[in-house]
Scaffold this active site. Structure first.
Site, PDB file in Angstrom:
ATOM      1  N   PHE A 131       0.850  -1.195   0.000  1.00 59.76           N
ATOM      2  CA  PHE A 131       0.000   0.000   0.000  1.00 59.76           C
ATOM      3  C   PHE A 131       0.891   1.252   0.000  1.00 59.76           C
ATOM      4  O   PHE A 131       1.838   1.330   0.776  1.00 59.76           O
ATOM      5  CB  PHE A 131      -0.864  -0.039   1.266  1.00 59.76           C
ATOM      6  N   ASP A 210       1.687  -5.738   7.872  1.00 56.48           N
ATOM      7  CA  ASP A 210       0.539  -4.829   7.876  1.00 56.48           C
ATOM      8  C   ASP A 210      -0.710  -5.680   7.665  1.00 56.48           C
ATOM      9  O   ASP A 210      -0.871  -6.331   6.622  1.00 56.48           O
ATOM     10  CB  ASP A 210       0.686  -3.778   6.769  1.00 56.48           C
ATOM     11  N   TYR A 235     -11.030  -0.072  10.412  1.00 58.81           N
ATOM     12  CA  TYR A 235     -12.237   0.382   9.709  1.00 58.81           C
ATOM     13  C   TYR A 235     -12.597  -0.452   8.479  1.00 58.81           C
ATOM     14  O   TYR A 235     -13.579  -0.173   7.821  1.00 58.81           O
ATOM     15  CB  TYR A 235     -12.136   1.863   9.331  1.00 58.81           C
ATOM     16  N   LYS A 236     -11.796  -1.493   8.171  1.00 56.17           N
ATOM     17  CA  LYS A 236     -12.112  -2.324   7.008  1.00 56.17           C
ATOM     18  C   LYS A 236     -12.960  -3.522   7.469  1.00 56.17           C
ATOM     19  O   LYS A 236     -14.117  -3.344   7.820  1.00 56.17           O
ATOM     20  CB  LYS A 236     -10.818  -2.711   6.305  1.00 56.17           C
ATOM     21  N   ARG A 389     -12.552  -3.707  -7.824  1.00 56.51           N
ATOM     22  CA  ARG A 389     -12.202  -4.472  -6.631  1.00 56.51           C
ATOM     23  C   ARG A 389     -13.472  -4.833  -5.886  1.00 56.51           C
ATOM     24  O   ARG A 389     -14.268  -3.964  -5.532  1.00 56.51           O
ATOM     25  CB  ARG A 389     -11.262  -3.635  -5.765  1.00 56.51           C
TER      26      ARG A 389
HETATM   27  C1  LIG Z   1      -6.019   0.713   4.493  1.00 60.06           C
HETATM   28  C2  LIG Z   1      -4.556   0.538   4.630  1.00 60.06           C
HETATM   29  C3  LIG Z   1      -3.772   1.515   5.253  1.00 60.06           C
HETATM   30  C4  LIG Z   1      -4.409   2.791   5.745  1.00 60.06           C
HETATM   31  O1  LIG Z   1      -3.587   3.578   6.517  1.00 60.06           O
HETATM   32  P1  LIG Z   1      -4.207   4.843   7.266  1.00 60.06           P
HETATM   33  O2  LIG Z   1      -3.103   5.362   8.063  1.00 60.06           O
HETATM   34  O3  LIG Z   1      -5.387   4.354   8.058  1.00 60.06           O
HETATM   35  O4  LIG Z   1      -4.683   5.790   6.221  1.00 60.06           O
HETATM   36  C5  LIG Z   1      -2.416   1.285   5.382  1.00 60.06           C
HETATM   37  N1  LIG Z   1      -1.859   0.141   4.907  1.00 60.06           N
HETATM   38  C6  LIG Z   1      -2.576  -0.813   4.291  1.00 60.06           C
HETATM   39  C7  LIG Z   1      -1.925  -2.057   3.803  1.00 60.06           C
HETATM   40  C8  LIG Z   1      -3.948  -0.640   4.120  1.00 60.06           C
HETATM   41  O5  LIG Z   1      -4.684  -1.572   3.500  1.00 60.06           O
END
Ligand SMILES: *Cc1c(COP(=O)(O)O)cnc(C)c1O
Length: 429
Positions: A131, A210, A235-236, A389
């Site tokens: 990400f 992560d 939040y996911k 997706r």
């Molecule tokens: C959703 C997600 C994030 C989000 O990071 P925020 O700090 O909450 O914006 C980070 N890494 C991965 C792999 C994600 O899927």
């Protein structure tokens, strides 16, 4: 039930829904638009009904009535209960997990501390499926540490997966830390956590996973796999609400060796002594920074309760079945229309979302979300350059949802309905 038994018929999908042991869980979520099929729970999970009550209680009673007294009536310990439940979901002990800050900030704190704890080692490794915020934060750390330090990315050969050998070649004796997403955000490629953690340890480096696209979606066992560090958002698949606090995990044996880069008062040994010289708290607490966002923190627990009550084994089982059904329909219905599978085909290497690629992916997404006639609104998301997706969230996604979605995608392409939309991108896709 295997692929040989699947049928591309709505009656079949309905029958699968009927037999689904998790079918009652959908009722625990607030779903005001019954004609909307929501397939973006991997970006923002649905709102649990209990969360609405809890937020109302937190604002009206705790904040509104009790005011500052609420800090001693639960707020100060608010992250503790939720952290304990989360630890259970990701296979860790409660002394190793704490809910705080955002994923990006937690990544910064742990990655910086991990590199700093190994003087002389100057390399961080990640991969090009990760990400972007993860890569940006690591680039920023390299910038702060100076010109001797570097970030190296293992390169995916097919754009979907990373093999063991490619990663192995990237890690050397100079590598302090390897940061990987357990489930890749675009292709849903899922690393074998055990094998890759072992590989990183053999090379003498620390591993950070992560878990943002993994927690609540796949089985995660941090302790069993001897994982050093982990981070993720709530939040996911955990349904904690937009921008809800993230979490971090540090293996017990490592906690004393790491010094966080941000010394805030919530990570101090006795914040309300108001001493002028910082002394770190014991254990995981030293990774906290400042006052937590209580409104958001209080909203996390009901989502975790639902996941625990359903059980991750059941959730994963249904996720695989829904995904395999989607792939079956894709092969029968969409492949002949120019779609490609943008995710690994085997469930063993795949998380709980599926990317379907098409040159007109963006406009097909728009047509799904904004139908011209009386039909379901379907909400997936678009990930550049050509991925539709589809998030599969077993707590509220049904087999009928999957069937109707694939059928709609077929209609949109055959009728060229997508041509009435522009390619102009929204700010958030
Ligand atoms: C959703 C997600 C994030 C989000 O990071 P925020 O700090 O909450 O914006 C980070 N890494 C991965 C792999 C994600 O899927």
């Amino acid at each position: 039930m295997t692929e040989d038994h699947f049928e591309a018929k709505i009656e079949f999908a309905r029958q699968m829904d009927e037999q689904d042991p998790l079918k009652s869980y959908r009722k625990q979520f607030y779903i005001p638009e019954s004609d909307t099929i929501y397939l973006d729970g991997n970006s923002l999970g649905r709102l649990p009904k209990k969360t609405r009550e809890k937020i109302q209680y937190t604002t009206d009673y705790q904040w509104g009535t009790r005011l500052i007294r609420s800090w001693n009536e639960g707020w100060y310990e608010a992250s503790k209960n939720a952290s304990k439940k989360l630890a259970q979901i990701i296979g860790a002990s409660e002394e190793e997990v704490v809910i705080c800050d955002s994923t990006s900030i937690n990544l910064y704190k742990l990655a910086f501390a991990a590199v700093k704890s190994q003087p002389g080692k100057t390399k961080i490794v990640s991969d090009d499926l990760n990400f972007p915020t993860d890569l940006y934060v690591l680039q920023g750390i390299i910038d702060q540490l100076g010109p001797d330090y570097k970030l190296e990315l293992a390169q995916s050969k097919d754009g979907l997966t990373i093999d063991m050998h490619t990663l192995e070649k990237t890690i050397d004796e100079n590598t302090a830390l390897v940061v990987l997403s357990h489930v890749a955000f675009k292709s849903a490629y899922m690393y074998d956590m055990r094998a890759f953690t072992e590989l990183v340890h053999q090379k003498g480096a620390l591993i950070m996973w992560d878990l943002s696209h993994a927690a609540g979606a796949v089985i995660v066992e941090l302790n069993k796999n001897n994982v050093d560090l982990a981070i993720g958002c709530t939040y996911k698949y955990l349904n904690g609400g937009p921008g809800s606090s993230a979490y971090l995990y540090v293996k017990k044996e490592l906690q004393d060796q790491l010094t966080p880069p941000i010394w805030g008062w919530f990570g101090e040994i006795d914040p309300f002594a108001f001493e002028l010289q910082y002394q770190p708290a014991e254990g995981i607490k030293k990774f906290l920074v400042g006052t937590p966002p209580i409104l958001s923190l209080e909203a996390i627990e009901p989502g975790l309760d639902i996941v625990i009550s359903a059980g991750m084994e059941q959730v994963r089982k249904k996720s695989i079945l829904l995904s395999e059904y989607l792939i079956f329909l894709f092969e029968n219905v969409l492949m002949p229309l120019g779609f490609f599978l943008g995710s690994p085909k085997s469930s063993k290497n795949r998380g709980s979302h599926i990317s379907l690629q098409h040159p007109e992916a963006y406009r097909i997404c728009k047509a799904l979300i904004n139908p011209k006639n009386e039909t379901n609104k379907i909400i997936p998301d678009f990930r550049s350059p050509d991925n539709i997706r589809i998030g599969i969230t077993p707590l509220y996604t049904s087999f009928s949802d999957i069937f109707i979605t694939i059928e709609r995608m077929r209609q949109i392409v055959i009728s060229k309905e997508f041509e009435s939309f522009t390619n102009e991108m929204d700010a958030v896709t």
